[in-house]
Design an enzyme around this catalytic site. Structure first.
Site, PDB file in Angstrom:
ATOM      1  N   TYR A 201       0.603  -1.375   0.383  1.00 12.48           N
ATOM      2  CA  TYR A 201      -0.061   0.022   0.344  1.00 12.48           C
ATOM      3  C   TYR A 201       0.783   1.437   0.328  1.00 12.48           C
ATOM      4  O   TYR A 201       0.376   2.983  -0.052  1.00 12.48           O
ATOM      5  CB  TYR A 201      -1.730   0.132   1.119  1.00 12.48           C
ATOM      6  CG  TYR A 201      -1.854  -1.145   1.651  1.00 12.48           C
ATOM      7  CD1 TYR A 201      -3.040  -1.195   0.309  1.00 12.48           C
ATOM      8  CD2 TYR A 201      -1.819  -2.274   1.876  1.00 12.48           C
ATOM      9  CE1 TYR A 201      -3.909  -1.962   0.258  1.00 12.48           C
ATOM     10  CE2 TYR A 201      -2.362  -3.107   2.271  1.00 12.48           C
ATOM     11  CZ  TYR A 201      -3.659  -3.343   1.451  1.00 12.48           C
ATOM     12  OH  TYR A 201      -4.554  -3.838   1.231  1.00 12.48           O
TER      13      TYR A 201
ATOM     14  N   HIS B 229      -4.348   6.646  -1.443  1.00  5.83           N
ATOM     15  CA  HIS B 229      -4.812   6.124   0.066  1.00  5.83           C
ATOM     16  C   HIS B 229      -3.709   5.988   1.169  1.00  5.83           C
ATOM     17  O   HIS B 229      -3.828   6.521   1.861  1.00  5.83           O
ATOM     18  CB  HIS B 229      -5.201   4.999   0.657  1.00  5.83           C
ATOM     19  CG  HIS B 229      -7.195   4.992   0.818  1.00  5.83           C
ATOM     20  ND1 HIS B 229      -7.736   6.321   1.238  1.00  5.83           N
ATOM     21  CD2 HIS B 229      -7.515   3.904   1.624  1.00  5.83           C
ATOM     22  CE1 HIS B 229      -8.588   5.817   1.893  1.00  5.83           C
ATOM     23  NE2 HIS B 229      -8.581   4.748   2.311  1.00  5.83           N
TER      24      HIS B 229
ATOM     25  N   TYR C 249      -5.176  -0.325  10.068  1.00  6.10           N
ATOM     26  CA  TYR C 249      -6.104  -0.024   8.819  1.00  6.10           C
ATOM     27  C   TYR C 249      -6.590   1.563   9.052  1.00  6.10           C
ATOM     28  O   TYR C 249      -7.313   1.791  10.032  1.00  6.10           O
ATOM     29  CB  TYR C 249      -6.294  -1.653   8.258  1.00  6.10           C
ATOM     30  CG  TYR C 249      -5.203  -2.362   8.239  1.00  6.10           C
ATOM     31  CD1 TYR C 249      -4.473  -2.536   6.596  1.00  6.10           C
ATOM     32  CD2 TYR C 249      -4.801  -2.967   9.105  1.00  6.10           C
ATOM     33  CE1 TYR C 249      -3.942  -3.483   6.599  1.00  6.10           C
ATOM     34  CE2 TYR C 249      -3.782  -4.693   8.453  1.00  6.10           C
ATOM     35  CZ  TYR C 249      -3.411  -4.021   7.550  1.00  6.10           C
ATOM     36  OH  TYR C 249      -2.572  -5.074   6.883  1.00  6.10           O
TER      37      TYR C 249
ATOM     38  N   ASN D  12     -12.895   7.429   5.009  1.00  8.67           N
ATOM     39  CA  ASN D  12     -13.342   5.891   6.761  1.00  8.67           C
ATOM     40  C   ASN D  12     -12.263   6.094   7.301  1.00  8.67           C
ATOM     41  O   ASN D  12     -12.847   6.054   8.647  1.00  8.67           O
ATOM     42  CB  ASN D  12     -13.549   3.995   5.502  1.00  8.67           C
ATOM     43  CG  ASN D  12     -14.561   4.213   4.801  1.00  8.67           C
ATOM     44  OD1 ASN D  12     -15.413   4.514   5.409  1.00  8.67           O
ATOM     45  ND2 ASN D  12     -14.014   3.130   4.480  1.00  8.67           N
TER      46      ASN D  12
END
Length: 203
Positions: free
Chosen positions: A25, A30, A75, A124
């Site tokens: 990632y 993100h 996360y 989120n």
């Protein structure tokens, strides 16, 4: 942050970059929040490798104030758990001591804006922080990651590696984010919003 910087304030500030742990990632849209923390750490001569409150952290000094840099390891969707614990551990007030750096799919790639007292707008990580802290009253540096083409699947795009061309744009945006953090801590939130948000509107 208060509009006027309190020179006598001794407590640290907390700058949290949002992202997902894991090498897969690292260079995704993100994770620009994590990349901004790494850039702040690099400029401060520190490494973000202390484990505290479910985050990787480091402490540096900006504008004569201790600043805790943090990358939650929970996360994205559980970022608030780590941020809540860090705020509690350092006895901070979110409205005056917390800056969160996030990706923003609603803004074009390279755009940076500073906001506070806003809803999560569907992010989120921000939603998790608002829920954990019980307030929307904290500063956010929102880093635009939307490409020129229309994104059909937002989640898939956000978790896919950035292209070389996009990474070059992000690199410049990281420098702007670092500058924004410094202005917030030296001159206050209102001055930073006036400078950086106006710059984007003129662009």
């Amino acid at each position: 942050m208060a509009d006027e910087v309190d020179e006598e304030r001794k407590g640290p500030a907390l700058v949290v970059g949002l992202g997902n742990p894991g090498i897969e990632y690292q260079f995704t849209p993100h994770n620009v929040g994590f990349l901004a923390i790494d850039r702040l750490a690099e400029q401060g001569g520190v490494t973000v490798n202390n484990r505290r409150c479910r985050a990787l952290t480091a402490t540096t000094r900006i504008a004569g104030r201790d600043v805790v840099l943090a990358k939650p390891e929970t996360y994205m969707n559980l970022s608030g758990v780590s941020v809540r614990d860090l705020v509690a551990e350092y006895e901070m007030q979110p409205e005056s001591d917390l800056i969160v750096i996030q990706d923003e799919l609603d803004f074009p790639l390279g755009t940076l804006r500073i906001h506070t007292r806003r809803s999560s707008a569907g992010h989120n990580g921000i939603e998790s922080i608002i829920g954990a802290l019980g307030t929307q009253d904290f500063l956010r540096i929102r880093m635009g990651v939307a490409p020129e083409r229309k994104v059909e699947d937002g989640e898939r795009y956000l978790l896919a590696p950035l292209s070389k061309a996009a990474l070059a744009v992000v690199d410049g945006m990281l420098d702007t984010a670092v500058e924004a953090v410094k202005v917030i801590l030296t001159e206050g939130a209102a001055a930073a919003m006036n400078r950086f948000n106006r710059k984007e509107e003129k662009a």
